[in-house]
Design an enzyme around this catalytic site. Structure first.
Site, PDB file in Angstrom:
ATOM      1  N   LYS A  13      33.252 -16.588   6.975  1.00 49.91           N
ATOM      2  CA  LYS A  13      33.352 -15.864   5.696  1.00 49.91           C
ATOM      3  C   LYS A  13      33.439 -16.829   4.509  1.00 49.91           C
ATOM      4  O   LYS A  13      32.743 -16.656   3.521  1.00 49.91           O
ATOM      5  CB  LYS A  13      34.611 -14.972   5.664  1.00 49.91           C
ATOM      6  N   ARG A  88      42.101  -5.854   4.493  1.00 47.53           N
ATOM      7  CA  ARG A  88      42.234  -6.186   5.910  1.00 47.53           C
ATOM      8  C   ARG A  88      42.887  -5.055   6.690  1.00 47.53           C
ATOM      9  O   ARG A  88      43.055  -5.180   7.902  1.00 47.53           O
ATOM     10  CB  ARG A  88      43.116  -7.420   6.028  1.00 47.53           C
ATOM     11  N   ARG A 127      38.225 -26.391  13.449  1.00 43.95           N
ATOM     12  CA  ARG A 127      38.597 -26.401  12.039  1.00 43.95           C
ATOM     13  C   ARG A 127      40.050 -26.850  11.875  1.00 43.95           C
ATOM     14  O   ARG A 127      40.378 -27.607  10.969  1.00 43.95           O
ATOM     15  CB  ARG A 127      38.416 -24.997  11.437  1.00 43.95           C
ATOM     16  N   ARG A 133      45.269 -26.777   8.635  1.00 37.76           N
ATOM     17  CA  ARG A 133      45.866 -25.475   8.306  1.00 37.76           C
ATOM     18  C   ARG A 133      46.873 -25.102   9.374  1.00 37.76           C
ATOM     19  O   ARG A 133      46.568 -25.141  10.554  1.00 37.76           O
ATOM     20  CB  ARG A 133      44.756 -24.423   8.208  1.00 37.76           C
ATOM     21  N   ARG A 144      45.845 -14.037  15.431  1.00 44.12           N
ATOM     22  CA  ARG A 144      45.040 -13.597  14.277  1.00 44.12           C
ATOM     23  C   ARG A 144      43.825 -12.798  14.742  1.00 44.12           C
ATOM     24  O   ARG A 144      43.421 -11.836  14.089  1.00 44.12           O
ATOM     25  CB  ARG A 144      44.609 -14.808  13.431  1.00 44.12           C
TER      26      ARG A 144
HETATM   27  P1  AMP Z   1      42.551 -16.235   5.639  1.00 49.52           P
HETATM   28  O1  AMP Z   1      42.475 -17.485   4.836  1.00 49.52           O
HETATM   29  O2  AMP Z   1      41.716 -15.126   5.079  1.00 49.52           O
HETATM   30  O3  AMP Z   1      42.314 -16.469   7.116  1.00 49.52           O
HETATM   31  O4  AMP Z   1      44.077 -15.720   5.520  1.00 49.52           O
HETATM   32  C1  AMP Z   1      45.148 -16.511   5.997  1.00 49.52           C
HETATM   33  C2  AMP Z   1      46.392 -15.644   6.158  1.00 49.52           C
HETATM   34  O5  AMP Z   1      46.748 -15.071   4.875  1.00 49.52           O
HETATM   35  C3  AMP Z   1      46.256 -14.434   7.076  1.00 49.52           C
HETATM   36  O6  AMP Z   1      46.436 -14.773   8.446  1.00 49.52           O
HETATM   37  C4  AMP Z   1      47.357 -13.530   6.539  1.00 49.52           C
HETATM   38  O7  AMP Z   1      48.633 -13.987   6.956  1.00 49.52           O
HETATM   39  C5  AMP Z   1      47.269 -13.757   5.037  1.00 49.52           C
HETATM   40  N1  AMP Z   1      46.340 -12.800   4.384  1.00 49.52           N
HETATM   41  C6  AMP Z   1      45.193 -13.099   3.727  1.00 49.52           C
HETATM   42  N2  AMP Z   1      44.602 -11.989   3.266  1.00 49.52           N
HETATM   43  C7  AMP Z   1      45.391 -10.957   3.656  1.00 49.52           C
HETATM   44  C8  AMP Z   1      45.304  -9.543   3.517  1.00 49.52           C
HETATM   45  N3  AMP Z   1      44.271  -8.957   2.889  1.00 49.52           N
HETATM   46  N4  AMP Z   1      46.305  -8.784   4.042  1.00 49.52           N
HETATM   47  C9  AMP Z   1      47.351  -9.355   4.670  1.00 49.52           C
HETATM   48  N5  AMP Z   1      47.479 -10.663   4.864  1.00 49.52           N
HETATM   49  C10 AMP Z   1      46.518 -11.474   4.360  1.00 49.52           C
END
Ligand code: AMP
Length: 187
Positions: A13, A88, A127, A133, A144
């Site tokens: 993404k 999400r 990654r 991260r 996740r």
């Molecule tokens: P990402 O970078 O999109 O993989 O997001 C990393 C982490 O941020 C996720 O595992 C969640 O803990 C949190 N997060 C990001 N976007 C959301 C969302 N829309 N709703 C809830 N948690 C989020």
């Protein structure tokens, strides 16, 4: 243009969002990145989000919805945006629809990148080695993925029923996947 970009962790993404941002002059809003910035700045939102994020869990819907409602009102969003990692959950998708309605706006597409789960875990472990991260470790990655199928996959049905969903094969080179997205957007 207002686009939602969806897909399980590791589907690419972020990479595709950066390319779309360039090509269509959109603002790329990644909720993961916004939250990581809040944590770095030691804000109250960052504090609240960190405990969930470190465990790979979703940050509560109310926090996300407040954060995004505020963000989408910013004038820099007037020319269109790409939402990456949001919504999400179904409550987030419904909340976003209400926020957009209030602004008399709607989404153009919900693009879903799909890919084989084993390939995704492999990509994420790789990654994690490079990015550092804290949520790219094998255990957290599995959580996740599980959360994606439990809470986020139903959002695909939400957008399918509205005729907005475009499903795109996320396996291939970065350019191949990007061209598939462009084909759909420009059709
Ligand atoms: P990402 O970078 O999109 O993989 O997001 C990393 C982490 O941020 C996720 O595992 C969640 O803990 C949190 N997060 C990001 N976007 C959301 C969302 N829309 N709703 C809830 N948690 C989020």
């Amino acid at each position: 243009m207002r686009i939602v970009l969806m897909g399980p962790p590791g589907a690419g993404k972020g990479t595709q969002a950066a390319l779309l941002e360039n090509k269509y002059n959109l603002i790329h809003l990644s909720t993961g990145e916004i939250l990581r910035k809040e944590i770095k700045e030691d804000s109250s939102l960052g504090h609240q989000a960190k405990t969930f994020m470190d465990k790979g869990q979703l940050v509560p819907d109310t926090l996300l919805l407040e954060m995004m409602e505020r963000r989408l009102k910013n004038p820099d969003c007037d020319g269109g945006y790409l939402l990456d990692g949001f919504p999400r959950t179904i409550p987030q998708a419904e909340g976003l629809a209400v926020s957009l309605d209030k602004l008399d706006l709607s989404l153009d597409y919900a693009i879903s990148l799909f890919a084989d789960e084993l390939e995704l875990v492999y990509r994420l472990v790789l990654r994690g080695k490079n990015s550092g991260r804290s949520d790219d470790t094998p255990d957290v990655i599995r959580d996740r993925q599980r959360i994606y199928w439990e809470h986020t996959a139903p959002v695909l049905g939400f957008y399918r029923s509205k005729g907005l969903l475009k499903e795109i094969d996320g396996i291939g080179s970065i350019d191949e996947v990007f061209n598939r997205i462009v084909d759909v957007v420009e059709k």
